[in-house]
Design a protein around this motif. Sequence first.
Motif, PDB file in Angstrom:
ATOM      1  N   GLY A   1       7.030  -6.409   5.476  1.00 18.12           N
ATOM      2  CA  GLY A   1       6.872  -5.014   4.638  1.00 18.12           C
ATOM      3  C   GLY A   1       5.397  -4.484   4.986  1.00 18.12           C
ATOM      4  O   GLY A   1       5.042  -3.599   4.270  1.00 18.12           O
ATOM      5  N   TYR A   2       4.690  -5.242   5.676  1.00 14.53           N
ATOM      6  CA  TYR A   2       3.191  -4.841   5.891  1.00 14.53           C
ATOM      7  C   TYR A   2       2.922  -3.255   6.010  1.00 14.53           C
ATOM      8  O   TYR A   2       2.082  -2.724   5.508  1.00 14.53           O
ATOM      9  CB  TYR A   2       2.564  -5.678   7.166  1.00 14.53           C
ATOM     10  CG  TYR A   2       1.335  -5.691   7.489  1.00 14.53           C
ATOM     11  CD1 TYR A   2       0.276  -6.569   7.032  1.00 14.53           C
ATOM     12  CD2 TYR A   2       0.698  -4.352   7.931  1.00 14.53           C
ATOM     13  CE1 TYR A   2      -0.991  -6.467   7.585  1.00 14.53           C
ATOM     14  CE2 TYR A   2      -0.751  -4.336   8.370  1.00 14.53           C
ATOM     15  CZ  TYR A   2      -1.659  -5.368   8.252  1.00 14.53           C
ATOM     16  OH  TYR A   2      -2.888  -5.031   8.362  1.00 14.53           O
ATOM     17  N   PRO A   3       3.578  -2.774   7.302  1.00 12.35           N
ATOM     18  CA  PRO A   3       3.344  -1.270   7.354  1.00 12.35           C
ATOM     19  C   PRO A   3       3.991  -0.267   6.208  1.00 12.35           C
ATOM     20  O   PRO A   3       3.667   0.539   6.118  1.00 12.35           O
ATOM     21  CB  PRO A   3       4.282  -1.043   8.702  1.00 12.35           C
ATOM     22  CG  PRO A   3       5.138  -2.108   8.848  1.00 12.35           C
ATOM     23  CD  PRO A   3       4.577  -3.370   8.076  1.00 12.35           C
TER      24      PRO A   3
ATOM     25  N   ASP B   1      -3.694  -0.064  18.142  1.00  5.97           N
ATOM     26  CA  ASP B   1      -2.833  -1.012  17.777  1.00  5.97           C
ATOM     27  C   ASP B   1      -2.092  -0.568  16.458  1.00  5.97           C
ATOM     28  O   ASP B   1      -1.082  -1.018  16.099  1.00  5.97           O
ATOM     29  CB  ASP B   1      -3.378  -2.447  17.519  1.00  5.97           C
ATOM     30  CG  ASP B   1      -4.403  -2.446  16.220  1.00  5.97           C
ATOM     31  OD1 ASP B   1      -5.317  -1.677  16.491  1.00  5.97           O
ATOM     32  OD2 ASP B   1      -4.533  -3.354  15.629  1.00  5.97           O
ATOM     33  N   GLN B   2      -2.641   0.385  15.706  1.00  6.61           N
ATOM     34  CA  GLN B   2      -2.154   0.957  14.351  1.00  6.61           C
ATOM     35  C   GLN B   2      -1.203   2.106  14.549  1.00  6.61           C
ATOM     36  O   GLN B   2      -0.736   2.441  13.292  1.00  6.61           O
ATOM     37  CB  GLN B   2      -3.245   1.021  13.343  1.00  6.61           C
ATOM     38  CG  GLN B   2      -4.004  -0.109  12.912  1.00  6.61           C
ATOM     39  CD  GLN B   2      -3.310  -1.238  12.283  1.00  6.61           C
ATOM     40  OE1 GLN B   2      -2.892  -0.839  11.012  1.00  6.61           O
ATOM     41  NE2 GLN B   2      -3.362  -2.145  12.582  1.00  6.61           N
ATOM     42  N   VAL B   3      -1.502   2.638  15.679  1.00  9.22           N
ATOM     43  CA  VAL B   3      -0.526   3.875  15.832  1.00  9.22           C
ATOM     44  C   VAL B   3       0.912   3.774  15.481  1.00  9.22           C
ATOM     45  O   VAL B   3       1.528   4.725  14.633  1.00  9.22           O
ATOM     46  CB  VAL B   3      -0.776   4.501  17.121  1.00  9.22           C
ATOM     47  CG1 VAL B   3       0.243   5.588  17.337  1.00  9.22           C
ATOM     48  CG2 VAL B   3      -2.021   4.799  17.618  1.00  9.22           C
TER      49      VAL B   3
ATOM     50  N   LEU C   1       3.587  -1.235   3.197  1.00 10.40           N
ATOM     51  CA  LEU C   1       2.378  -1.117   2.187  1.00 10.40           C
ATOM     52  C   LEU C   1       1.413  -0.252   2.580  1.00 10.40           C
ATOM     53  O   LEU C   1       0.756   0.478   1.960  1.00 10.40           O
ATOM     54  CB  LEU C   1       1.817  -2.395   1.896  1.00 10.40           C
ATOM     55  CG  LEU C   1       0.761  -2.790   1.067  1.00 10.40           C
ATOM     56  CD1 LEU C   1       1.007  -2.128  -0.298  1.00 10.40           C
ATOM     57  CD2 LEU C   1       0.222  -4.136   0.777  1.00 10.40           C
ATOM     58  N   GLN C   2       1.147  -0.216   4.049  1.00 11.34           N
ATOM     59  CA  GLN C   2       0.178   0.744   4.706  1.00 11.34           C
ATOM     60  C   GLN C   2       0.438   2.027   4.558  1.00 11.34           C
ATOM     61  O   GLN C   2      -0.432   2.835   4.273  1.00 11.34           O
ATOM     62  CB  GLN C   2      -0.059   0.267   6.340  1.00 11.34           C
ATOM     63  CG  GLN C   2      -1.332   0.965   6.662  1.00 11.34           C
ATOM     64  CD  GLN C   2      -1.588   0.476   8.027  1.00 11.34           C
ATOM     65  OE1 GLN C   2      -1.166  -0.687   8.534  1.00 11.34           O
ATOM     66  NE2 GLN C   2      -2.422   1.051   8.712  1.00 11.34           N
ATOM     67  N   ALA C   3       1.498   2.315   4.589  1.00 12.73           N
ATOM     68  CA  ALA C   3       2.039   3.765   4.366  1.00 12.73           C
ATOM     69  C   ALA C   3       1.910   4.366   2.779  1.00 12.73           C
ATOM     70  O   ALA C   3       1.394   5.301   2.568  1.00 12.73           O
ATOM     71  CB  ALA C   3       3.556   3.828   4.734  1.00 12.73           C
ATOM     72  N   ALA C   4       2.166   3.225   2.072  1.00 14.71           N
ATOM     73  CA  ALA C   4       1.925   3.526   0.427  1.00 14.71           C
ATOM     74  C   ALA C   4       0.436   3.615   0.231  1.00 14.71           C
ATOM     75  O   ALA C   4      -0.030   4.720  -0.385  1.00 14.71           O
ATOM     76  CB  ALA C   4       2.289   2.222  -0.374  1.00 14.71           C
ATOM     77  N   ASP C   5      -0.589   2.987   0.966  1.00 12.26           N
ATOM     78  CA  ASP C   5      -1.998   3.137   0.853  1.00 12.26           C
ATOM     79  C   ASP C   5      -2.255   4.508   1.216  1.00 12.26           C
ATOM     80  O   ASP C   5      -3.273   5.170   0.666  1.00 12.26           O
ATOM     81  CB  ASP C   5      -2.907   2.397   2.024  1.00 12.26           C
ATOM     82  CG  ASP C   5      -2.501   0.873   1.645  1.00 12.26           C
ATOM     83  OD1 ASP C   5      -2.083   0.502   0.364  1.00 12.26           O
ATOM     84  OD2 ASP C   5      -2.824   0.195   2.633  1.00 12.26           O
ATOM     85  N   ILE C   6      -1.487   5.037   2.253  1.00 13.89           N
ATOM     86  CA  ILE C   6      -2.020   6.415   2.575  1.00 13.89           C
ATOM     87  C   ILE C   6      -1.337   7.523   1.743  1.00 13.89           C
ATOM     88  O   ILE C   6      -2.175   8.717   1.557  1.00 13.89           O
ATOM     89  CB  ILE C   6      -1.579   6.755   4.147  1.00 13.89           C
ATOM     90  CG1 ILE C   6      -2.353   5.680   4.978  1.00 13.89           C
ATOM     91  CG2 ILE C   6      -1.719   7.870   4.491  1.00 13.89           C
ATOM     92  CD1 ILE C   6      -1.445   5.421   6.462  1.00 13.89           C
TER      93      ILE C   6
HETATM   94  N1  TRP Z   1      -3.640  -2.504   8.809  1.00 17.33           N
HETATM   95  C1  TRP Z   1      -5.099  -2.229   9.008  1.00 17.33           C
HETATM   96  C2  TRP Z   1      -5.522  -3.161  10.100  1.00 17.33           C
HETATM   97  O1  TRP Z   1      -5.097  -4.235  10.072  1.00 17.33           O
HETATM   98  C3  TRP Z   1      -5.824  -2.096   7.803  1.00 17.33           C
HETATM   99  C4  TRP Z   1      -5.099  -1.200   6.658  1.00 17.33           C
HETATM  100  C5  TRP Z   1      -4.405  -1.442   5.681  1.00 17.33           C
HETATM  101  C6  TRP Z   1      -5.150   0.180   6.789  1.00 17.33           C
HETATM  102  N2  TRP Z   1      -3.963  -0.309   4.989  1.00 17.33           N
HETATM  103  C7  TRP Z   1      -4.380   0.824   5.811  1.00 17.33           C
HETATM  104  C8  TRP Z   1      -5.675   1.056   7.786  1.00 17.33           C
HETATM  105  C9  TRP Z   1      -4.364   2.090   5.577  1.00 17.33           C
HETATM  106  C10 TRP Z   1      -5.450   2.455   7.600  1.00 17.33           C
HETATM  107  C11 TRP Z   1      -4.805   2.955   6.589  1.00 17.33           C
HETATM  108  O2  TRP Z   1      -6.453  -2.713  10.590  1.00 17.33           O
END
Ligand code: TRP
Length: 330
Positions: free
Chosen positions: A132-134, A154-156, A136-141
Amino acid sequence: MTPARARVLSGMRPTGALHVGHLAGALRNWAALQETHDCFFMVADWHALMSEYEHPDRLGEFAVSNVTDWLACGIDPKRSVIFRQSDVPEHLELYAVLSMITPLGWVERVPTYKEQLREVAGRDLATYGFLGYPVLQAADILLYKAGVVPVGEDQVPHLELAREIVRRFKFLYRRDLFPEPQPLLTEAPRLAGTDGRKMSKSYGNTIGLADDEATIRATVQQMVTDTQRIRMTDPGHPETCFVCQYWKVFAPGRAPQVWEECRTSQRGCAQNKRELADVLIEVTAPMRRARAAGGYSEAAVRAILQDGAERARAVARATMRQVREAVGLA
Ligand code: TRP
């Protein structure tokens, strides 16, 4: 009402001390974005826990020391919201909602997932959370409705997934709550470590933002240069020399001349390293000065994070109200 500036969100996982790679790859970019955007900079401690759950004991310490470096690099708590992900529980709430609507196939095919499962040695990442890592990242954004996300290459794929989730949310609930977030790639090439391998604290090949001058000199002295150049009179090959790559990233104005002197044998590797050490000492000087001046005590940093958490939560709460309403939980 003043028209809102475009919103930026980015994050960093607090898994170790920061080094000049972070400066070139992220922090300089973050600092500049504050001029033009409404910025949220986040310590992604829940993301760190996903990979470091077996040894999480230093995550709190790294969160504070990383933010100290951010501040010393010019990330300004008056202009930007600096906060810790785990201080804003709405991240997990939105993560849960997005988890419900994200097809399993979408997360299984994110390239970082398979790669990390294969490559990260000594850690068991075959967990439910890591898949679920990405998400959660989508939720952050999405929580901050950020349209611009400065990240490394690498995050694209994670950003691509976030956009797919936005479209699915819109399709399912007929609500246009979120902009489709776009990655903002840093121009700086990925900087190799001082031995040419991936820059990583665990390889001991980094130049830390908190290193003292003697340490920087000693580290640069040990850098691998041009392996094809045996004598100083041999022509150098700056495009494949790690020291010359550092020149390009940290002294772009002087680099063309340095490269030329190297190619034409007017500059030896010892001089090249000595002068690069001077450059790196200068680049990191503001950080040492800031630490020495004691402006960023642990208490001061914690207060900044506390204030940031409150400002972030106000936005996060408002978004969650809309989300709850959209998914029928109002
Ligand atoms: N996954 C990102 C990394 O490892 C860190 C990260 C977590 C992130 N949440 C984010 C980056 C939201 C941008 C937006 O570098």
